[in-house]
Design a protein around this motif. Structure first.
Motif, PDB file in Angstrom:
ATOM      1  N   GLY A  97       0.886  -1.221   0.011  1.00  0.00           N
ATOM      2  CA  GLY A  97       0.173  -0.101   0.159  1.00  0.00           C
ATOM      3  C   GLY A  97       0.978   1.240   0.105  1.00  0.00           C
ATOM      4  N   THR A  98       0.248   2.288   0.176  1.00  0.00           N
ATOM      5  CA  THR A  98       1.038   3.534   0.133  1.00  0.00           C
ATOM      6  C   THR A  98       0.500   4.630   1.444  1.00  0.00           C
ATOM      7  N   ILE A  99       1.461   5.405   1.703  1.00  0.00           N
ATOM      8  CA  ILE A  99       1.132   6.430   2.691  1.00  0.00           C
ATOM      9  C   ILE A  99       1.374   7.611   1.997  1.00  0.00           C
ATOM     10  N   ASP A 113      -3.053   6.456   4.951  1.00  0.00           N
ATOM     11  CA  ASP A 113      -2.694   5.381   4.406  1.00  0.00           C
ATOM     12  C   ASP A 113      -3.346   4.216   4.102  1.00  0.00           C
ATOM     13  N   ASP A 114      -3.064   3.376   3.259  1.00  0.00           N
ATOM     14  CA  ASP A 114      -3.918   2.106   3.141  1.00  0.00           C
ATOM     15  C   ASP A 114      -2.934   0.925   3.387  1.00  0.00           C
ATOM     16  N   CYS A 115      -2.033   1.152   4.256  1.00  0.00           N
ATOM     17  CA  CYS A 115      -1.239   0.086   4.435  1.00  0.00           C
ATOM     18  C   CYS A 115      -1.946  -1.277   4.999  1.00  0.00           C
ATOM     19  N   ALA A 116      -1.351  -2.147   4.754  1.00  0.00           N
ATOM     20  CA  ALA A 116      -2.083  -3.660   5.066  1.00  0.00           C
ATOM     21  C   ALA A 116      -0.995  -4.736   4.874  1.00  0.00           C
ATOM     22  N   PRO A 117      -1.067  -5.668   5.876  1.00  0.00           N
ATOM     23  CA  PRO A 117      -0.120  -6.780   5.545  1.00  0.00           C
ATOM     24  C   PRO A 117      -0.087  -7.202   4.052  1.00  0.00           C
ATOM     25  N   ALA A 118       1.136  -7.340   3.705  1.00  0.00           N
ATOM     26  CA  ALA A 118       1.339  -7.944   2.231  1.00  0.00           C
ATOM     27  C   ALA A 118       0.828  -9.212   1.983  1.00  0.00           C
TER      28      ALA A 118
END
Length: 138
Positions: A97-99, A113-118
Motif C-alpha cells: 500500500g501507500t502512505i 494510508d492504505d497500508c495492510a499486511p502484504a
C-alpha cells in the motif's frame, strides 16, 4: 494581521513587503502605498502572493505495523494542493500500500494510508521436507 510600512511613506510612495509576513503559508511580494495619508494595497496587491509548496528534504515520521518512528524524506519539492506518497513496504517490508501526505501552504499534513499486511504472492515459496526430500513448494 495588521501590516504597516517599515518607514514613513510620502504620498505616492510605496514599498514591497513579503507575503509571508502576513501569512507564513504564502510566498512572493505585495506593495503597500500611501495615497493622501491613507495606507493602501498598490495594484496588483496581494494577487502576486501564491501558496507556498513543500520543499524537498522535509522529514516525517510514520509507523507501519511494528515499525515505529520511521523517518521518510521528500526527495523532490511538492506543489501546494498536491501530495507525496511513499510505499508502506519502504517502512515495513511485510506491508503493501501507500502512505500519502498532502502539501498545504508549505507544510505536509496528516497522512492517509492504505497500508495492510502484504499478501503471499504466487512466486513466493517455502522450503520444506517431505519423506526425506527437501525442496521448494509454491
Amino acid at each position: 494581521v495588521d501590516v504597516a510600512p517599515s518607514v514613513d511613506l510620502a504620498t505616492g510612495a510605496s514599498e514591497a513587503r513579503l507575503c509571508g509576513e502576513v501569512n507564513g503559508g504564502f510566498e512572493g511580494e505585495y506593495r503597500l502605498g500611501c495615497a493622501a495619508g491613507a495606507l493602501e494595497l498598490v495594484a496588483p496587491g496581494v494577487d502576486t502572493c501564491t501558496e507556498k509548496g513543500c520543499p524537498a528534504g522535509l522529514v516525517v515520521t510514520v509507523t507501519v505495523g511494528s515499525t515505529s518512528n520511521y523517518a521518510l524524506t521528500t526527495a523532490a519539492a511538492v506543489d501546494h494542493g498536491s501530495s507525496v506518497s511513499f510505499p508502506c513496504g519502504d517502512v515495513n517490508s511485510g506491508y503493501s500500500g501507500t502512505i500519502t501526505f498532502p502539501c498545504t501552504l508549505g507544510a505536509l499534513g496528516s497522512p492517509a494510508d492504505d497500508c495492510a499486511p502484504a499478501p503471499c504472492e504466487t512466486f513466493q515459496g517455502v522450503q520444506h521436507t517431505l519423506n526425506g526430500v527437501t525442496g521448494l513448494a509454491a
